[in-house]
Design an enzyme around this catalytic site. Structure first.
Site, PDB file in Angstrom:
ATOM      1  N   LYS B  45       0.867  -1.179   0.000  1.00  0.00           N
ATOM      2  CA  LYS B  45       0.000   0.000   0.000  1.00  0.00           C
ATOM      3  C   LYS B  45       0.903   1.229   0.000  1.00  0.00           C
ATOM      4  O   LYS B  45       1.994   1.194   0.579  1.00  0.00           O
ATOM      5  CB  LYS B  45      -0.859  -0.015   1.279  1.00  0.00           C
ATOM      6  CG  LYS B  45      -1.743   1.204   1.477  1.00  0.00           C
ATOM      7  CD  LYS B  45      -2.974   1.150   0.606  1.00  0.00           C
ATOM      8  CE  LYS B  45      -3.715   2.484   0.594  1.00  0.00           C
ATOM      9  NZ  LYS B  45      -4.680   2.547  -0.521  1.00  0.00           N
ATOM     10  N   ILE B  71      -9.734   5.961  -1.870  1.00  0.00           N
ATOM     11  CA  ILE B  71      -9.249   5.621  -0.533  1.00  0.00           C
ATOM     12  C   ILE B  71      -8.461   6.800   0.042  1.00  0.00           C
ATOM     13  O   ILE B  71      -8.510   7.072   1.236  1.00  0.00           O
ATOM     14  CB  ILE B  71      -8.356   4.359  -0.586  1.00  0.00           C
ATOM     15  CG1 ILE B  71      -9.061   3.218  -1.323  1.00  0.00           C
ATOM     16  CG2 ILE B  71      -7.942   3.952   0.816  1.00  0.00           C
ATOM     17  CD1 ILE B  71     -10.399   2.815  -0.757  1.00  0.00           C
ATOM     18  N   LEU B  73      -5.130   7.192  -0.127  1.00  0.00           N
ATOM     19  CA  LEU B  73      -3.824   6.816   0.421  1.00  0.00           C
ATOM     20  C   LEU B  73      -3.826   6.585   1.922  1.00  0.00           C
ATOM     21  O   LEU B  73      -2.813   6.828   2.596  1.00  0.00           O
ATOM     22  CB  LEU B  73      -2.776   7.871   0.049  1.00  0.00           C
ATOM     23  CG  LEU B  73      -2.593   8.118  -1.453  1.00  0.00           C
ATOM     24  CD1 LEU B  73      -1.558   9.207  -1.683  1.00  0.00           C
ATOM     25  CD2 LEU B  73      -2.205   6.832  -2.178  1.00  0.00           C
ATOM     26  N   CYS B 130      -1.694   9.272  -7.833  1.00  0.00           N
ATOM     27  CA  CYS B 130      -2.945   8.981  -7.150  1.00  0.00           C
ATOM     28  C   CYS B 130      -3.984  10.043  -7.489  1.00  0.00           C
ATOM     29  O   CYS B 130      -3.768  11.227  -7.233  1.00  0.00           O
ATOM     30  CB  CYS B 130      -2.776   8.923  -5.642  1.00  0.00           C
ATOM     31  SG  CYS B 130      -4.363   8.600  -4.821  1.00  0.00           S
ATOM     32  N   GLY B 243      -3.671  -3.048 -15.089  1.00  0.00           N
ATOM     33  CA  GLY B 243      -4.966  -2.525 -15.485  1.00  0.00           C
ATOM     34  C   GLY B 243      -5.929  -3.597 -15.946  1.00  0.00           C
ATOM     35  O   GLY B 243      -5.836  -4.085 -17.069  1.00  0.00           O
TER      36      GLY B 243
HETATM   37  C1  LIG Z   1      -9.026   0.233  -3.785  1.00  0.00           C
HETATM   38  C2  LIG Z   1      -7.780   0.587  -4.511  1.00  0.00           C
HETATM   39  C3  LIG Z   1      -6.723   1.163  -3.838  1.00  0.00           C
HETATM   40  C4  LIG Z   1      -5.548   1.508  -4.493  1.00  0.00           C
HETATM   41  N1  LIG Z   1      -4.499   2.073  -3.792  1.00  0.00           N
HETATM   42  C5  LIG Z   1      -3.343   2.376  -4.442  1.00  0.00           C
HETATM   43  C6  LIG Z   1      -2.229   2.909  -3.732  1.00  0.00           C
HETATM   44  O1  LIG Z   1      -2.283   3.083  -2.512  1.00  0.00           O
HETATM   45  N2  LIG Z   1      -1.108   3.217  -4.428  1.00  0.00           N
HETATM   46  C7  LIG Z   1      -0.998   2.997  -5.781  1.00  0.00           C
HETATM   47  O2  LIG Z   1       0.060   3.275  -6.359  1.00  0.00           O
HETATM   48  N3  LIG Z   1      -2.024   2.479  -6.487  1.00  0.00           N
HETATM   49  C8  LIG Z   1      -3.195   2.166  -5.851  1.00  0.00           C
HETATM   50  N4  LIG Z   1      -4.248   1.636  -6.570  1.00  0.00           N
HETATM   51  C9  LIG Z   1      -4.108   1.431  -8.022  1.00  0.00           C
HETATM   52  C10 LIG Z   1      -3.764  -0.016  -8.349  1.00  0.00           C
HETATM   53  O3  LIG Z   1      -2.514  -0.336  -7.801  1.00  0.00           O
HETATM   54  C11 LIG Z   1      -3.753  -0.245  -9.868  1.00  0.00           C
HETATM   55  O4  LIG Z   1      -2.752   0.589 -10.437  1.00  0.00           O
HETATM   56  C12 LIG Z   1      -5.098   0.051 -10.499  1.00  0.00           C
HETATM   57  O5  LIG Z   1      -6.142  -0.393  -9.655  1.00  0.00           O
HETATM   58  C13 LIG Z   1      -5.254  -0.579 -11.880  1.00  0.00           C
HETATM   59  O6  LIG Z   1      -5.149  -1.977 -11.836  1.00  0.00           O
HETATM   60  P1  LIG Z   1      -6.435  -2.953 -11.729  1.00  0.00           P
HETATM   61  O7  LIG Z   1      -7.370  -2.577 -12.838  1.00  0.00           O
HETATM   62  O8  LIG Z   1      -5.883  -4.344 -11.860  1.00  0.00           O
HETATM   63  O9  LIG Z   1      -7.045  -2.701 -10.387  1.00  0.00           O
HETATM   64  C14 LIG Z   1      -5.436   1.270  -5.901  1.00  0.00           C
HETATM   65  C15 LIG Z   1      -6.489   0.676  -6.578  1.00  0.00           C
HETATM   66  C16 LIG Z   1      -7.662   0.336  -5.923  1.00  0.00           C
HETATM   67  C17 LIG Z   1      -8.788  -0.287  -6.702  1.00  0.00           C
END
Ligand SMILES: Cc1cc2nc3c(=O)[nH]c(=O)nc-3n(C[C@H](O)[C@H](O)[C@H](O)COP(=O)(O)O)c2cc1C
Ligand SMILES: Cc1cc2nc3c(=O)[nH]c(=O)nc-3n(C[C@H](O)[C@H](O)[C@H](O)COP(=O)(O)OP(=O)(O)OC[C@H]3O[C@@H](n4cnc5c(N)ncnc54)[C@H](O)[C@@H]3O)c2cc1C
Ligand SMILES: Cc1cc2nc3c(=O)[nH]c(=O)nc-3n(C[C@H](O)[C@H](O)[C@H](O)COP(=O)(O)OP(=O)(O)OC[C@H]3O[C@@H](n4cnc5c(N)ncnc54)[C@H](O)[C@@H]3O)c2cc1C
Ligand SMILES: Cc1cc2nc3c(=O)[nH]c(=O)nc-3n(C[C@H](O)[C@H](O)[C@H](O)COP(=O)(O)O)c2cc1C
Ligand code: FES
Ligand code: FES
Lengths: 254, 314, 314, 254
Positions: B45, B71, B73, B130, B243
């Site tokens: 995280k 969220i 961060l 973010c 993604g």
């Molecule tokens: C609930 C949630 C919390 C996330 N928190 C972070 C984070 O703290 N830091 C970060 O770099 N990316 C964060 N992301 C982004 C994910 O790491 C990822 O880049 C993004 O969700 C796209 O991938 P996915 O479609 O497989 O979810 C978060 C995504 C979600 C859905």
């Protein structure tokens, strides 16, 4: 906690609008506690997220949930057939039992609509010796479930069943007539209802615990999406899915 | 025998499947659900210097084949992470990449320096993208000069793998990738979430408290693939594809386009062991297609050059 | 009695539901399927001076809750449109907005001038944002100076409603909307498709011939809503919302955020009469919520100001 | 052309892998012609696009299609039950009948795999007087359908049924033994197969028409997504869904 593919054992209409879905799981039936929930993937593709459902009953190795169709996921769930499999994660969340102790005479269960779900299982495991009153409220009689509950009083908004009014009106009405000693309230239902009942409980010096509901992406503490604001203390927020779903009502901002 | 491992700078990942930041907690929520040793690595995280409460609720909303999150961060802060989470995380037989998010260059540097001395931390992923916090976050990620500066300052401070995580919410992500490459980043992660919004028509209010949030999940996979395509054709450093990956087939798409590694995000919420099943599936696919090293799959796309609009700005 | 109509410049649309360019043919494919008279208007397929064959096949690919397309502005050309399509289109009791796509400012002007004298053409939507053609198209749409210039030149040439259709594939769509407003556009359409890609892992080739294409459908609705939110908070001219609308609930989301009208695109492929059912649904929603004029729904979003990252660059 | 909600009347396994789905439609049964297709919305949410299926048979007011499960949509379709409704658009595309005239003695139907679908209906409406030969090829016997066909010869890649080899090998083998006068080929199946057979037909001076397949977003001429390149003539491309699906094979680039 486990992820399992379970087989649907039966479907039963508890009312015209409420379905009980029963499936088999040795694992869950062995460890699930009242107040906990499971997270169901209704389909492989759509909707994306799992749908949380309280454990309604555990009977041998059979687990059941109750639900009413309110949208995509519950509609698809209702379309399943006996023998179909569903993908579940659970048990999730804390249990009502952690809040059952010697400090009260009567437990007051208050359910709003489908919020009745956890109380059947809770009733089953509720200490025999203790007093227990159950108040179930709903918009109309097709949304009222009494299965497996004890000392039930019903209220419906339209008066189609039991007391005509809100569940809080019913409670006030009953408490005007009967005395239950030191009470501890346990709530599950719409937030507005729970807030009102919690206020009532506190005004009457009773302790109160509520099972909160919110949209959840994971149900297991991974996404941090299910935060509830605390009334005070060290942390500003807690996670409903993991640190709850059951909270002492004065500790959270309902 | 299929070669699955991947080496980034001085760190060898056992396979190319990672779990994305913010979607796997601190690795301590899932032990009974996931065989973590089968993952190439865990992106923590996002960590900041001080603990962050994060945004008010509601923080998430489901959309068609996707979800919005805001969220904000929320995290326990780097000190508590080192004291309470890292010791348990270290025990897992996988690589731990600390994801850092900050609201100033100084904070980025400070957090990195604290973590750089921790042998349990194998590398860094810098979140400059973010979409849910206003100081720092995306406001950094859309400014190529700031991204350059942050990369440069952090590069000077660590010999461990330095990965910069880019936002898709820009016209030309390749400019940002080039800036990171120029300043010595070892890799870029593509993509973070896409800015999105949803409305509750009964309340006439946004479905999440911050009005807009970050869109993730299968819905954005085509966007992510296009951004990875743009990036791999702009830089020589490895690109980590992220993604909408929910299956091994999805991961294979990213490898074919040119991703050297992939990250699983949202899918973890639905099936926490997605990373493990994806790793197994990719291996099987390679076996069935006579591919003895996943690297041979990477950037194996058969396409006519310069037919995409994207090619025109590369 | 609910007020559904909307007036743009000197043209009154009977309702605020339009069908999007390129998703309704020239209106002559669907007569038995759709009661066109119940639509606010039809945006024609993008028209260019000369006929365009369009891109090679495959041109489309399905994605999770969306689709990619790379039609490449295939169209019969403005002359043939006027000679063969307009006469039948005119007969429909709805407004016809000619969508124009060109590869030079001169071509935009030339096509507009030919159509401006046609009384069957009630207004113009300028496509500066096609992600599937390299000359013109998106290369124009990502250059704010060019968008200004095109708007200015076209504004000088017509007194009919002039709508500029913007691309979401930019960092700040609000800059482009402001430029259009400044040069006298009557409205902006938000959004065109999002650049995306999909890979056939058996052939290891892109699923569409031009490698990347334009993503549309429910998958992009959250992105479209966020872009509309950004735009309506940046300009005073009406914004026409487009992106992923398949139901009246979707349309209501766009109105609440601030769209003055909406367009139905991809949904027409699945249910050609979506526009009609959306119009009826919106009307019903207004009735049930005591709204006597859809304009009272527009921009009725209840939200805390400045909580979105988007607000920070407005 | 209409959009209709129709009710599933029956499901039948023609082989272990091929299902026949029958539904009721007075409208379609009255106007559908051999070679046309319908476009089915398998579910309200997912997958997004309709799935095209050739009309396999029309019997009274009953219409049927045949399919095998190859992905999401066909899997969901196979899961439906008798009595469920499906949302269809049709009839779409042109008809084989437009290409049946006096200029040939024998019609040669060539089907590859599920490409057999349109030929049963075509056979039913094929002029009695004329000769008709049908060659059906498939990977193995579970993919072979003969229902309602005339003068059928079967080829399977694995030899599990009929001739061991491709359908083209079968045709060559048969034509070496028997003479059919002036032939006109009608093809439906995988593009590679159709190309090979078309080349054979042209080498032997026979005319040839093929029902083409491609991914379709709308199936009714709205999206322009289903273009096929022409071999020559005024237009570079035509739309498979609207100007086809049946084309004279020398007019298109297969
Ligand atoms: C609930 C949630 C919390 C996330 N928190 C972070 C984070 O703290 N830091 C970060 O770099 N990316 C964060 N992301 C982004 C994910 O790491 C990822 O880049 C993004 O969700 C796209 O991938 P996915 O479609 O497989 O979810 C978060 C995504 C979600 C859905
Ligand atoms: C811990 C927990 C336990 C639950 N237990 C039960 C149970 O035992 N039985 C039961 O029937 N339901 C229960 N719910 C609620 C149930 O999860 C939702 O009804 C379900 O997610 C709706 O899914 P859907 O796809 O049918 O509706 P959707 O299509 O997702 O939503 C339809 C409408 O319902 C609203 N909605 C969606 N989710 C919720 C929610 N969680 N609360 C309130 N409104 C919502 C949406 O905003 C939308 O307006 C529980 C929820 C939680 C968090
Ligand atoms: C005019 C026309 C008539 C058709 N008639 C029939 C019929 O009578 N019976 C029948 O079974 N099928 C028929 N098809 C093919 C059928 O439409 C596809 O099999 C179906 O769309 C697959 O949907 P799915 O969701 O199950 O597979 P998807 O999940 O969409 O795809 C699964 C796999 O199959 C591939 N695929 C998808 N669509 C096609 C396609 N159209 N052709 C080849 N490969 C494809 C995909 O690339 C993917 O690899 C017809 C197609 C067309 C264009
Ligand atoms: C197949 C297809 C063809 C399109 N052709 C055009 C076009 O010619 N001109 C244009 O301005 N937009 C075109 N668009 C974009 C749509 O008008 C619309 O902006 C976009 O699809 C988003 O809306 P939707 O999600 O409702 O489809 C096309 C979209 C699709 C899917
Ligand atoms: S629902 Fe994901 S942390 Fe609670
Ligand atoms: S499938 Fe849309 S035009 Fe043919």
């Amino acid at each position: 906690m486990k992820q399992e593919i379970v087989t649907i054992h039966s479907f039963e209409h508890l009312t015209a609008e409420i379905l009980e879905l029963t499936f088999v799981s040795d694992y869950l039936s062995a460890i699930a506690k009242p107040g906990q929930f499971i997270n169901i993937r209704v389909d492989n593709n759509f909707p994306l997220l799992r749908r949380p459902f309280s454990i309604f009953n555990v009977d041998g190795n059979k687990i059941s949930i109750v639900f009413n169709v309110i949208g995509t996921g519950t509609k698809m769930l209702a379309r399943k057939r006996v023998g179909d499999t569903i993908d579940i994660v659970g048990p999730c969340g804390n249990s009502f039992l952690s809040f059952v102790d010697g400090s009260f005479d009567t437990a007051v269960f208050v359910a709003g609509g489908i919020g009745v779900a956890p109380f059947t299982f809770f009733t089953k495991h509720f200490p025999q010796g203790k007093n227990l009153m159950t108040y179930v409220g709903g918009r109309h009689k097709e949304l009222i479930v009494e299965k497996g509950l004890r000392n039930v009083k019903v209220a419906t908004d339209d008066g189609s069943m039991g007391f005509h009014g809100t569940v809080l009106d019913l409670i006030k009405d009953d408490h005007a007539k009967n005395k239950y000693g030191t009470m501890r309230f346990f709530l599950c239902g719409p937030t507005r209802m729970m807030k009102a009942v919690a206020d009532y409980a506190h005004e009457h010096g009773a302790s109160c615990y509520a099972s909160l509901e919110c949209d959840m992406a994971c149900g297991i503490g991974l996404c941090q999406g299910c935060n509830i604001e605390m009334a005070g203390g060290d942390k500003k927020y807690r996670l409903v899915c993991k640190e709850g779903t059951i909270f002492e009502t004065q500790s959270v901002k309902l | 025998m299929i070669q699955e491992s991947f080496k980034l700078r001085n760190v060898e990942f056992k396979n190319r499947i990672l779990v994305a930041s913010g979607t796997f907690g601190y690795g301590d929520e899932v032990p009974d659900l996931v065989d973590i040793a089968k993952l190439g690595g865990i992106m923590t995280k996002s960590l900041s210097m001080k603990p962050r409460d994060g945004n008010p609720n509601p923080r998430i909303a489901e959309t068609a084949s996707g979800m919005l999150n805001s969220i904000g961060l929320a995290n326990i802060g780097v000190h508590k992470f080192i004291a309470e989470k890292l010791p348990t995380l270290k025990r897992h037989d996988t690589k731990i990449i600390a994801n850092i998010a900050a609201s100033s260059v100084e904070e980025y540097c400070g957090v990195l320096e604290l973590l750089d001395v921790q042998d349990g931390v194998h590398g860094f992923e810098i979140n400059v993208s973010c979409p849910n916090v206003k100081e720092g976050g995306l406001s950094f990620g859309t400014d190529v000069k700031l991204v350059s500066l942050i990369t440069k300052e952090l590069r000077r401070r660590t010999q461990k793998p330095l990965i910069v995580k880019l936002t898709p919410n820009v016209t030309h992500i390749s400019e940002f990738a080039r800036a990171c490459e120029a300043e010595g980043a070892d890799a870029v992660s593509v993509i973070n979430t896409v800015i999105g919004m949803a409305v509750n028509i009964n309340k006439r209010s946004p479905k999440i408290a911050t009005t807009t949030g970050g869109l993730s999940g299968p819905a954005i996979k085509p966007i992510a693939l296009a951004k990875v395509y743009e990036t791999v054709n702009a830089v020589k450093i490895p690109v980590i594809g992220i993604g909408g990956i929910v299956s091994w087939e999805d991961a294979v798409e990213f490898f074919i386009v040119g991703a050297s590694m992939v990250q699983i995000g949202t899918a973890n919420f639905i099936n926490p062991s997605t990373g493990v099943t994806v790793a197994e599936g990719v291996k099987q696919y390679c076996g069935q297609n006579g591919i003895d090293d996943v690297s041979k799959l990477v950037k194996s796309l058969r396409t006519n050059k310069n037919v995409s609009i994207v090619d025109s700005w590369l």
